[in-house]
Motif scaffolding. Sequence first.
Motif, short mmCIF file in Angstrom:
data_model
loop_
_atom_site.label_atom_id
_atom_site.label_comp_id
_atom_site.label_asym_id
_atom_site.label_seq_id
_atom_site.Cartn_x
_atom_site.Cartn_y
_atom_site.Cartn_z
N PHE A 18 59.31 31.19 35.22
CA PHE A 18 58.26 30.63 34.37
C PHE A 18 58.72 30.50 32.92
N LEU A 21 60.50 27.33 32.84
CA LEU A 21 59.55 26.21 32.84
C LEU A 21 59.06 25.95 31.42
N LEU A 25 59.35 22.58 29.28
CA LEU A 25 58.19 21.87 28.72
C LEU A 25 58.38 21.67 27.23
N GLY A 30 60.19 18.75 31.30
CA GLY A 30 59.43 19.32 32.42
C GLY A 30 59.46 18.40 33.62
N PRO A 31 58.88 18.86 34.70
CA PRO A 31 58.89 18.06 35.93
C PRO A 31 58.06 16.80 35.79
N GLU A 32 58.51 15.75 36.43
CA GLU A 32 57.75 14.51 36.42
C GLU A 32 56.58 14.62 37.40
N ASP A 33 56.78 15.34 38.43
CA ASP A 33 55.71 15.61 39.40
C ASP A 33 56.15 16.82 40.22
N LEU A 35 55.18 20.03 40.47
CA LEU A 35 55.49 21.22 39.67
C LEU A 35 55.89 22.41 40.54
N GLN A 36 55.16 22.57 41.64
CA GLN A 36 55.42 23.73 42.50
C GLN A 36 56.86 23.67 43.05
N LEU A 39 59.26 24.55 40.38
CA LEU A 39 59.37 25.99 40.19
C LEU A 39 60.20 26.62 41.31
#
Lengths: 150, 341
Positions: A18, A21, A25, A30-33, A35-36, A39
């Motif tokens: 985290f 993460l 961010l 960060g992730p484009e989509d 998120l899980q 991670l």
Amino acid sequence: MHLLGDESIAEDCVADTFTRLLKALRNNQGPEDHLQAYLYRIAHNWITDSYRRSPPTPYELNENHRADDQSQPEREIEMNIRRSNVRLALRSLTPDQRLVIVLRFLEGWESSEVAAALDKPLGAVKALQHRALDSLKTMLLPDEEEVLHE
Amino acid sequence: MSDIDPRLIREIKLIESNIPRDPHRATLGAQKFMSEAKQMVENVSFPHDRRHIALKKQHLFNTGFLRKERLPMLNTITSIIIAISLLLGSGVATVAASQNSIPGDILYDVKLASESVEMGLTNDPISQFLLALELVQERADEINTLLLEGTLPSEAVQTKYKAQIEQAMSIAASLSGDNAVNALEHLQLQLESEYRVFMEVQKNASPTSENAMAQVRTMLEERVRMIETGQTNLLQLRQQLQVQEQLNNPDQGQQGQSSENGNSPQDSTTAGGGNPWTEGTPTPNSGYGPGQGDCETTCTPQGDGDGNNPQTYGTPVPNASYGYGQWWWLTLTPNGQNGKR
């Protein structure tokens, strides 16, 4: 926890995941989509790094195994050895193969979900899964392999 | 999956953890996450030039103020919400639900925390201002919801609203040139609109809330005057906000004494007695300052400037629309019709 088998190390992994993460961010990386899945990938990389840092520890018998009327120490030990073997076998897979196995069979994701999360075609995910299961079968169910060869 | 050896699957599933995560550890993890997020925000200066949207937004105010760009990545707040919910071991819905909570709800602190982190993780100053505007509206909506539910907005709720407005003012004032003026104008319009809604809601609210809402209105009036001044004299507004910041953080300066002597929101509400909304420092020509009473820096101007308030005799800034109780925007109808706009 599945792969690490140690609660405190798993907590360290979660905390670092985290934190990474947040850094991502912060840097707008960060992730484009998914998120899980993002991670999971961070956590999985952390685990792969930890594998590199420390060699696998052999399962050791210790005197703390309970021997009361309710428990069956010999069965408990057998189960622990089998779990340890599964973790060792997963460790020997490639990172992508291991992640596919974890998401598919331990987290219960569908192949299509894994494909979307890993940004790979469905066929590639199935191929990874197939090769991983072949390797695991060789390592975890050796008796059957021997029988077949005989 | 049908052709997979079931014994192999059973073997793999041996390491499936059936023990739920320790809730205490999960909570500690979530707290650590929030703490790290805030710490990171404080320690790291934000890289304006690294943001690809920064360049696009340089002329945002000229191209439509509220055309907030849709980020190509997951919305930051969404990421934070999902992350916190994952850390807590609960469903995403739990933290997402907090976004509709109001003061007094169990999840309200989660909502404030996620807002705080989102603000901290927002790099671009204009995005920060747009977010601050949303949060000002959010605090106003919460007060209205409380009023309609028959709950008196507590001092803490009012203080949060005030702090949110001042944050928006600070961000707006820190913008450059025309952007700052446009941002202040927009903030002013929003506060006026919120003021009108408060008036409408108040009609249906409990009479016992009148005192509390009078404080809120007084606070709004002062902030709007400051904003009006700021649109013509940005430097002055920045100085006012700086002093305001010192008043709000008494530990950082001697103004702390005045806070202890009656400026806290728990204290009296009358001018001269420590109205928490009137602690604004009388900057020259600001159009407000000490009124009647023995206070020097904490009072609302009383009456129409009968001589007790030298600050209000300063030359009014052209078009600043302030003066002795001339709250032109108080005459706005709920439909926003008035002579000025």
